[in-house]
Design an enzyme around this catalytic site. Structure first.
Site, short mmCIF file in Angstrom:
data_model
loop_
_atom_site.label_atom_id
_atom_site.label_comp_id
_atom_site.label_asym_id
_atom_site.label_seq_id
_atom_site.Cartn_x
_atom_site.Cartn_y
_atom_site.Cartn_z
N SER A 123 -5.62 10.70 17.46
CA SER A 123 -4.29 11.04 16.96
C SER A 123 -3.45 11.67 18.08
O SER A 123 -2.59 12.50 17.81
CB SER A 123 -4.42 11.98 15.77
OG SER A 123 -5.34 13.02 16.08
N LYS A 174 0.88 -1.17 0.00
CA LYS A 174 0.00 0.00 0.00
C LYS A 174 0.90 1.21 0.00
O LYS A 174 1.82 1.31 0.83
CB LYS A 174 -0.90 0.01 1.23
CG LYS A 174 -1.78 1.27 1.29
CD LYS A 174 -2.88 1.16 2.33
CE LYS A 174 -2.43 1.57 3.70
NZ LYS A 174 -3.58 1.74 4.63
N LYS A 209 3.37 8.95 19.29
CA LYS A 209 1.93 8.99 19.60
C LYS A 209 1.66 8.13 20.83
O LYS A 209 2.36 7.13 21.08
CB LYS A 209 1.11 8.44 18.42
CG LYS A 209 0.91 9.42 17.28
CD LYS A 209 -0.08 8.84 16.29
CE LYS A 209 -0.29 9.71 15.08
NZ LYS A 209 -1.11 9.05 14.06
N GLY A 211 -3.20 -2.28 18.14
CA GLY A 211 -3.41 -2.43 16.69
C GLY A 211 -2.63 -1.36 15.93
O GLY A 211 -3.06 -0.22 15.85
N THR A 255 -2.46 4.70 17.80
CA THR A 255 -1.01 4.93 17.84
C THR A 255 -0.30 4.10 16.78
O THR A 255 -0.21 2.88 16.89
CB THR A 255 -0.48 4.61 19.26
OG1 THR A 255 -1.09 5.53 20.16
CG2 THR A 255 1.03 4.77 19.32
N ASP A 256 0.16 4.79 15.75
CA ASP A 256 0.80 4.11 14.62
C ASP A 256 2.08 4.82 14.19
O ASP A 256 2.54 4.68 13.06
CB ASP A 256 -0.18 3.99 13.44
CG ASP A 256 -0.74 5.35 13.02
OD1 ASP A 256 -0.36 6.39 13.62
OD2 ASP A 256 -1.55 5.39 12.08
N ARG A 275 -10.17 -2.28 7.07
CA ARG A 275 -9.21 -3.25 7.62
C ARG A 275 -8.80 -2.89 9.05
O ARG A 275 -8.50 -3.73 9.87
CB ARG A 275 -8.02 -3.47 6.69
CG ARG A 275 -7.09 -2.28 6.42
CD ARG A 275 -6.18 -2.03 7.56
NE ARG A 275 -4.85 -1.62 7.20
CZ ARG A 275 -4.10 -0.82 7.93
NH1 ARG A 275 -4.57 -0.25 9.03
NH2 ARG A 275 -2.87 -0.54 7.56
N ASN A 312 -14.47 12.17 24.02
CA ASN A 312 -13.57 12.67 22.97
C ASN A 312 -12.95 13.98 23.41
O ASN A 312 -13.59 14.79 24.09
CB ASN A 312 -14.33 12.85 21.65
CG ASN A 312 -13.37 13.03 20.48
OD1 ASN A 312 -12.38 12.30 20.39
ND2 ASN A 312 -13.63 13.98 19.61
P1 NAD Z 1 -9.41 12.16 12.66
O1 NAD Z 1 -8.57 13.37 12.43
O2 NAD Z 1 -10.66 12.00 11.90
O3 NAD Z 1 -9.79 12.10 14.23
C1 NAD Z 1 -8.81 12.34 15.22
C2 NAD Z 1 -9.37 11.98 16.59
O4 NAD Z 1 -8.35 12.23 17.57
C3 NAD Z 1 -10.58 12.84 17.00
O5 NAD Z 1 -11.43 12.06 17.81
C4 NAD Z 1 -9.91 13.95 17.82
O6 NAD Z 1 -10.80 14.56 18.72
C5 NAD Z 1 -8.86 13.14 18.55
N1 NAD Z 1 -7.77 13.97 19.05
C6 NAD Z 1 -7.08 14.94 18.39
N2 NAD Z 1 -6.14 15.48 19.19
C7 NAD Z 1 -6.23 14.82 20.40
C8 NAD Z 1 -5.55 14.92 21.63
N3 NAD Z 1 -4.55 15.79 21.79
N4 NAD Z 1 -5.91 14.08 22.64
C9 NAD Z 1 -6.90 13.18 22.47
N5 NAD Z 1 -7.59 13.04 21.32
C10 NAD Z 1 -7.26 13.86 20.30
O7 NAD Z 1 -8.44 10.92 12.48
P2 NAD Z 1 -8.80 9.42 12.10
O8 NAD Z 1 -8.72 9.27 10.63
O9 NAD Z 1 -10.02 9.00 12.83
O10 NAD Z 1 -7.52 8.66 12.71
C11 NAD Z 1 -7.33 8.57 14.10
C12 NAD Z 1 -5.98 7.95 14.38
O11 NAD Z 1 -5.94 6.61 13.91
C13 NAD Z 1 -4.79 8.64 13.71
O12 NAD Z 1 -3.75 8.74 14.65
C14 NAD Z 1 -4.40 7.70 12.59
O13 NAD Z 1 -3.04 7.79 12.26
C15 NAD Z 1 -4.73 6.36 13.25
N6 NAD Z 1 -4.92 5.24 12.33
C16 NAD Z 1 -4.46 4.02 12.73
C17 NAD Z 1 -4.63 2.92 11.91
C18 NAD Z 1 -4.14 1.57 12.37
O14 NAD Z 1 -4.13 0.64 11.56
N7 NAD Z 1 -3.81 1.39 13.61
C19 NAD Z 1 -5.27 3.06 10.68
C20 NAD Z 1 -5.78 4.31 10.32
C21 NAD Z 1 -5.60 5.40 11.16
#
Ligand code: NAD
Length: 321
Positions: free
Chosen positions: A199, A67, A226, A292, A221-222, A111, A160
């Site tokens: 995030s 990817k 983070k 995850g 956390t990725d 996924r 949140n």
């Molecule tokens: P998004 O921008 O749509 O949402 C972000 C979320 O984080 C919101 O709920 C926001 O309120 C919260 N947030 C922001 N700053 C914060 C802080 N300081 N303290 C607590 N919460 C806070 O993002 P998304 O697309 O929903 O992605 C969320 C996270 O998931 C990202 O970190 C992204 O990299 C990660 N992610 C992980 C995987 C995986 O496979 N593990 C896959 C996709 C995304």
């Protein structure tokens, strides 16, 4: 080769199919039939973008590829495009010829939601009733929708950092016919299952916000730096992950392992539980935690399923290449 455009994915792949593909590939990783390649992730110095590749090979599922994509923080405001952009490329493992190009944006959400759902299926208590959500952004809605299918939940509670976003997950709870309650972090003690998908770079969920018997899926956390949960929570929990190398370097366990609260050997691949090689939860009072981190093989597994369905239904675009 076949092309499956982003716009076609929603009608092709179900949550159930994504779940099965991810469960199978986690099992294959634990039995060493599948492995991920080292991740490349670069700040390219243009548009503040982070771009990279996640790839791997699954000998059992037959998927080989990568990817490619990342995060363009100004897409939405400047161009009306979503900030996360990715595309999956699949190759024929017998010849090396390119097999397919598949839109990767919805696939990523599916996924990722499938991964936390697999962890709930294998690690949460059977009698779990209260689902707790930390996070209410783009991924959170997919996470909640999929999680609610794993147990007979009776209620959803949510917290949140930006409370004005909570209606996003309240809507998903309502669609599932469940009551929703916004809580403070202390209120998470009522939850039997908690998903965190934010995030954040500092912990929100502390060890004393979690009751005995809870299963937590840390999905946000990725990246190095983070953090969503207090490292002490991992020391209280049985810790599982998709891939140990990622968990301790870019996942939630980076902090607990880095500070010596747990050892690398305390982090178990969830595939070992799926395969029956590890017992997983052994008591109703265990706290289980799934870190995850998101591996390339998850993308390839779900993309392979999409291509199969797209060919079957005549919506894959075939090109000479
Ligand atoms: P998004 O921008 O749509 O949402 C972000 C979320 O984080 C919101 O709920 C926001 O309120 C919260 N947030 C922001 N700053 C914060 C802080 N300081 N303290 C607590 N919460 C806070 O993002 P998304 O697309 O929903 O992605 C969320 C996270 O998931 C990202 O970190 C992204 O990299 C990660 N992610 C992980 C995987 C995986 O496979 N593990 C896959 C996709 C995304």
């Amino acid at each position: 080769m076949y092309i499956v455009p982003e716009a076609k994915i929603a009608d092709l792949v179900s949550r159930e199919a994504s779940f099965e593909a991810v469960e199978q590939v986690f099992a294959a990783m634990a039995s060493k039939d599948a492995y991920n390649f080292p991740v490349v992730r670069e700040a390219i110095g243009h548009e503040d973008a982070l771009y990279g590749f996640k790839g791997g090979f699954d000998r059992v599922g037959g998927s080989l590829g990568l990817k490619a994509g990342g995060y363009w923080p100004h897409n939405l405001e400047k161009r009306g495009l979503i900030n996360h952009q990715s595309t999956v490329f699949l190759f024929d493992p017998d010849t090396g010829r390119v097999h397919a190009m598949v839109g990767g944006n919805l696939l990523t959400a599916l996924r990722t939601a499938a991964a936390s759902s697999v962890s709930i299926k294998h690690l949460a208590r059977e009698d779990a009733k209260v689902m707790g959500m930390i996070g209410a952004g783009h991924q959170a809605t997919f996470q909640l929708r999929a999680a609610l299918e794993q147990r007979s939940f009776e209620k959803v509670i949510g917290w949140n950092y930006h409370p004005e976003m909570l209606p996003n997950i309240e809507k998903v709870a309502q669609e599932a016919g469940l009551p929703f309650e916004a809580v403070e972090l202390e209120g998470m003690r009522e939850a039997d299952v908690i998903i965190s998908i934010t995030s954040a770079f500092s912990p929100s969920l502390m060890a004393d916000h979690v009751s005995e018997g809870t299963h937590i899926a840390c999905m946000g956390t990725d990246t190095k730096g983070k953090q969503e949960v207090e490292a002490a929570l991992l020391a209280k929990a049985k810790v599982f992950t998709d891939e140990v190398a990622q968990s301790i370097s870019i996942g939630e366990a980076q902090h607990a392992v880095g500070s010596g609260l747990i050892a690398e050997s305390d982090v178990i691949e969830i595939g070992a539980v799926i395969n029956g090689a590890h017992p997983g939860r052994t008591s109703d009072s265990d706290i289980t935690l799934f870190d995850g981190t998101g591996v390339g093989l998850q993308d390839l597994a779900v993309a392979s399923k999409v291509v199969e369905l797209a060919i079957e239904r005549g919506v894959a675009i075939e090109v000479d290449f």
